[in-house]
Design an enzyme around this catalytic site. Structure first.
Site, PDB file in Angstrom:
ATOM      1  N   ASN A 101       0.697  -0.818   0.235  1.00 35.70           N
ATOM      2  CA  ASN A 101      -0.083  -0.182  -0.039  1.00 35.70           C
ATOM      3  C   ASN A 101       1.088   1.351   0.175  1.00 35.70           C
ATOM      4  O   ASN A 101       1.753   1.603   0.467  1.00 35.70           O
ATOM      5  CB  ASN A 101      -0.884   0.115   1.027  1.00 35.70           C
ATOM      6  CG  ASN A 101      -2.052   1.043   1.352  1.00 35.70           C
ATOM      7  OD1 ASN A 101      -1.645   1.933   0.863  1.00 35.70           O
ATOM      8  ND2 ASN A 101      -2.908   0.498   1.692  1.00 35.70           N
ATOM      9  N   ASP A 150      -0.028   4.214   0.059  1.00 36.51           N
ATOM     10  CA  ASP A 150      -1.216   5.699   0.025  1.00 36.51           C
ATOM     11  C   ASP A 150       0.215   6.632   1.211  1.00 36.51           C
ATOM     12  O   ASP A 150      -0.069   7.389   0.635  1.00 36.51           O
ATOM     13  CB  ASP A 150      -2.464   5.451   1.132  1.00 36.51           C
ATOM     14  CG  ASP A 150      -3.016   4.735   0.659  1.00 36.51           C
ATOM     15  OD1 ASP A 150      -2.849   4.465  -0.393  1.00 36.51           O
ATOM     16  OD2 ASP A 150      -4.116   4.217   0.895  1.00 36.51           O
ATOM     17  N   HIS A 151       0.866   5.906   2.062  1.00 30.01           N
ATOM     18  CA  HIS A 151       1.660   6.954   2.921  1.00 30.01           C
ATOM     19  C   HIS A 151       2.354   7.936   1.962  1.00 30.01           C
ATOM     20  O   HIS A 151       3.715   8.913   2.858  1.00 30.01           O
ATOM     21  CB  HIS A 151       1.845   5.804   4.378  1.00 30.01           C
ATOM     22  CG  HIS A 151       1.616   5.835   4.739  1.00 30.01           C
ATOM     23  ND1 HIS A 151       0.481   6.804   5.895  1.00 30.01           N
ATOM     24  CD2 HIS A 151       0.742   4.428   4.787  1.00 30.01           C
ATOM     25  CE1 HIS A 151      -0.412   5.306   6.448  1.00 30.01           C
ATOM     26  NE2 HIS A 151      -0.616   4.653   5.797  1.00 30.01           N
ATOM     27  N   ARG A 158       2.839  18.853   1.200  1.00 34.59           N
ATOM     28  CA  ARG A 158       3.280  20.150   0.718  1.00 34.59           C
ATOM     29  C   ARG A 158       2.948  20.831  -0.703  1.00 34.59           C
ATOM     30  O   ARG A 158       2.685  21.242  -1.263  1.00 34.59           O
ATOM     31  CB  ARG A 158       5.067  19.743  -0.010  1.00 34.59           C
ATOM     32  CG  ARG A 158       5.707  19.727   1.144  1.00 34.59           C
ATOM     33  CD  ARG A 158       5.994  21.255   2.072  1.00 34.59           C
ATOM     34  NE  ARG A 158       6.725  21.415   3.578  1.00 34.59           N
ATOM     35  CZ  ARG A 158       8.574  21.820   3.007  1.00 34.59           C
ATOM     36  NH1 ARG A 158       8.951  21.724   1.889  1.00 34.59           N
ATOM     37  NH2 ARG A 158       8.898  21.469   4.705  1.00 34.59           N
ATOM     38  N   ARG A 207      -7.365  12.884   0.199  1.00 33.24           N
ATOM     39  CA  ARG A 207      -6.309  13.409   1.462  1.00 33.24           C
ATOM     40  C   ARG A 207      -4.629  12.456   1.049  1.00 33.24           C
ATOM     41  O   ARG A 207      -3.600  13.378   1.293  1.00 33.24           O
ATOM     42  CB  ARG A 207      -6.558  12.988   2.579  1.00 33.24           C
ATOM     43  CG  ARG A 207      -6.533  11.378   3.239  1.00 33.24           C
ATOM     44  CD  ARG A 207      -6.757  11.415   4.557  1.00 33.24           C
ATOM     45  NE  ARG A 207      -7.623  11.424   5.051  1.00 33.24           N
ATOM     46  CZ  ARG A 207      -8.083  11.346   6.017  1.00 33.24           C
ATOM     47  NH1 ARG A 207      -7.745  10.498   6.413  1.00 33.24           N
ATOM     48  NH2 ARG A 207      -9.602  10.658   6.709  1.00 33.24           N
ATOM     49  N   HIS A 208      -5.276  12.113   0.174  1.00 32.26           N
ATOM     50  CA  HIS A 208      -3.301  10.894  -0.272  1.00 32.26           C
ATOM     51  C   HIS A 208      -3.244  10.729  -1.519  1.00 32.26           C
ATOM     52  O   HIS A 208      -2.727  11.244  -2.478  1.00 32.26           O
ATOM     53  CB  HIS A 208      -2.460  10.697   1.035  1.00 32.26           C
ATOM     54  CG  HIS A 208      -4.001   9.217   0.962  1.00 32.26           C
ATOM     55  ND1 HIS A 208      -4.835   7.867   0.658  1.00 32.26           N
ATOM     56  CD2 HIS A 208      -4.516   8.730   2.641  1.00 32.26           C
ATOM     57  CE1 HIS A 208      -4.938   7.274   0.634  1.00 32.26           C
ATOM     58  NE2 HIS A 208      -5.132   7.856   2.705  1.00 32.26           N
ATOM     59  N   THR A 214      -6.978   6.014   9.550  1.00 27.50           N
ATOM     60  CA  THR A 214      -6.492   5.295   8.391  1.00 27.50           C
ATOM     61  C   THR A 214      -7.859   3.892   9.174  1.00 27.50           C
ATOM     62  O   THR A 214      -9.541   4.666  10.013  1.00 27.50           O
ATOM     63  CB  THR A 214      -5.363   4.702   9.930  1.00 27.50           C
ATOM     64  OG1 THR A 214      -5.646   3.141   7.932  1.00 27.50           O
ATOM     65  CG2 THR A 214      -5.748   4.185  10.856  1.00 27.50           C
ATOM     66  N   THR A 215      -8.189   3.327   8.746  1.00 27.22           N
ATOM     67  CA  THR A 215      -9.739   2.890   8.211  1.00 27.22           C
ATOM     68  C   THR A 215      -9.719   2.097   9.736  1.00 27.22           C
ATOM     69  O   THR A 215      -8.605   0.931  10.355  1.00 27.22           O
ATOM     70  CB  THR A 215      -9.348   1.471   6.602  1.00 27.22           C
ATOM     71  OG1 THR A 215      -8.935   2.257   6.024  1.00 27.22           O
ATOM     72  CG2 THR A 215     -10.460   0.817   6.761  1.00 27.22           C
ATOM     73  N   GLY A 266      -1.810  -2.936  10.260  1.00 30.09           N
ATOM     74  CA  GLY A 266      -1.324  -2.853  10.962  1.00 30.09           C
ATOM     75  C   GLY A 266       0.402  -4.672  11.415  1.00 30.09           C
ATOM     76  O   GLY A 266       0.833  -4.536  12.449  1.00 30.09           O
ATOM     77  N   GLY A 297       1.080  -1.444   4.269  1.00 33.23           N
ATOM     78  CA  GLY A 297       1.289  -0.249   3.703  1.00 33.23           C
ATOM     79  C   GLY A 297       2.400   0.342   4.773  1.00 33.23           C
ATOM     80  O   GLY A 297       3.456   0.384   4.787  1.00 33.23           O
ATOM     81  N   HIS A 298       2.342   1.016   5.963  1.00 38.98           N
ATOM     82  CA  HIS A 298       2.689   1.341   6.701  1.00 38.98           C
ATOM     83  C   HIS A 298       3.907   1.413   7.508  1.00 38.98           C
ATOM     84  O   HIS A 298       5.028   1.995   7.287  1.00 38.98           O
ATOM     85  CB  HIS A 298       1.883   1.820   8.455  1.00 38.98           C
ATOM     86  CG  HIS A 298       2.161   3.083   9.104  1.00 38.98           C
ATOM     87  ND1 HIS A 298       2.802   2.985  10.178  1.00 38.98           N
ATOM     88  CD2 HIS A 298       1.909   4.197   8.945  1.00 38.98           C
ATOM     89  CE1 HIS A 298       3.762   4.012  10.760  1.00 38.98           C
ATOM     90  NE2 HIS A 298       2.864   5.091   9.896  1.00 38.98           N
TER      91      HIS A 298
HETATM   92  N1  PXP Z   1      -5.681  -3.125   4.274  1.00 34.38           N
HETATM   93  C1  PXP Z   1      -7.049  -2.363   4.691  1.00 34.38           C
HETATM   94  C2  PXP Z   1      -8.347  -2.789   4.108  1.00 34.38           C
HETATM   95  C3  PXP Z   1      -5.997  -0.595   4.788  1.00 34.38           C
HETATM   96  O1  PXP Z   1      -7.139   0.190   5.275  1.00 34.38           O
HETATM   97  C4  PXP Z   1      -4.911  -0.750   5.375  1.00 34.38           C
HETATM   98  C5  PXP Z   1      -4.619   0.338   5.592  1.00 34.38           C
HETATM   99  O2  PXP Z   1      -4.847   1.091   4.651  1.00 34.38           O
HETATM  100  C6  PXP Z   1      -4.152  -1.933   4.856  1.00 34.38           C
HETATM  101  C7  PXP Z   1      -4.816  -2.519   4.469  1.00 34.38           C
HETATM  102  C8  PXP Z   1      -2.510  -1.230   5.197  1.00 34.38           C
HETATM  103  O3  PXP Z   1      -2.498  -1.202   7.172  1.00 34.38           O
HETATM  104  P1  PXP Z   1      -1.410  -1.028   7.130  1.00 34.38           P
HETATM  105  O4  PXP Z   1      -0.689   0.275   6.395  1.00 34.38           O
HETATM  106  O5  PXP Z   1      -1.676  -0.475   9.242  1.00 34.38           O
HETATM  107  O6  PXP Z   1      -0.120  -1.232   6.565  1.00 34.38           O
END
Ligand code: PXP
Length: 241
Positions: free
Chosen positions: A6, A8-9, A17, A48-49, A99-100, A190, A211-212
């Site tokens: 993911n 997104d971050h 910016r 937002r992202h 986050t979700t 997570g 992702g994160h």
């Molecule tokens: N799956 C879903 C449905 C999510 O919303 C997210 C967060 O964007 C993730 C997975 C990934 O989570 P993390 O960023 O905590 O790894």
């Protein structure tokens, strides 16, 4: 087992910016070079992202699995039907959340989810629901007609000791029930370098969506090189000082 990364971050940092870097599209390219089996983006109502340009560009070049996370709103369904990601994961969305925060409320949203899943499937898009680790929600997912589920691992990730063990069992039982129901079983949220093994060892998991933790590690593992490259430029400009 597949790994969907993911990005997104990366877009979150760009939006700090309102500029052009770092580009989530470039990050996705590097993630794929690193072995990612797919790229995930969440197009939020407030953009937002990730934004529409990111989705368009990623759709053009990602030949691995492009997984679009989105709310089951008319706007998002129209976008998905136009862009045709390989897979859509329907998620709950609240404007103020960081986050979700949890899985979908399947009981309350059964009719709208069924409609969204039908429209997407009729157009060749694989579908998944982001759900809490609950047997009832797995059975409801089957009834809604989705291809796969993604089991929310956030409670497992945040728990310690016995509670963590109980959460792990809930995830394992949910995966087993999904397979019994003929659904693909994914998991995510997570997961990090310390807790992912326990989840990855559960039998029957199709894929993990992370992702994160990956983006966080990339920032730190890339820091030394980024500073060195800036120092090199300074030295070239002004070698004597
Ligand atoms: N799956 C879903 C449905 C999510 O919303 C997210 C967060 O964007 C993730 C997975 C990934 O989570 P993390 O960023 O905590 O790894």
């Amino acid at each position: 087992m597949i790994l969907g990364v993911n990005v997104d971050h990366i877009a979150t940092v760009r939006q700090a910016r309102l500029g052009t870097e770092p580009d989530p599209v470039m990050a996705a390219t590097l993630a794929l070079l690193g072995g990612a089996d797919g790229i995930t983006i969440h197009l939020r109502e407030d953009r937002r992202h990730i934004n529409d340009r990111d989705l368009g560009m990623l759709r053009d070049f990602v030949t691995a699995e492009l997984n679009l996370e989105m709310a089951a709103t008319d706007e998002m369904i129209n976008i998905a039907l136009k862009k045709l990601p390989d897979m859509v994961t329907l998620v709950p969305e609240k404007r103020q959340e960081l986050t979700t925060e949890g899985g979908l409320n399947l009981r309350e949203n059964r009719a709208s989810l069924k409609k969204a899943v039908r429209l997407l499937k009729d157009n060749g898009v694989r579908t998944s629901l982001f759900i809490n680790p609950s047997l009832e929600d797995i059975d409801l997912s089957k009834e809604i007609g989705v291809d796969m589920v993604e089991i929310h691992t956030g409670n497992f990730a945040n728990a310690r000791g016995d509670v963590r063990e109980r959460e792990l069992i809930r995830v394992a039982d949910s995966i087993a029930r999904a397979l019994e129901n003929g659904l693909g079983a994914n998991a995510g949220h997570g997961l990090n370098y310390h807790n992912v093994t326990a989840i990855a060892e559960l039998s029957g998991i199709r894929g993990l969506y992370i992702g994160h933790s990956i983006i966080s590690r990339a920032v730190l593992t890339g820091m030394e090189r980024a500073v060195r490259e800036m120092k090199d430029l300074l030295w070239q400009a002004c070698p004597r000082q």
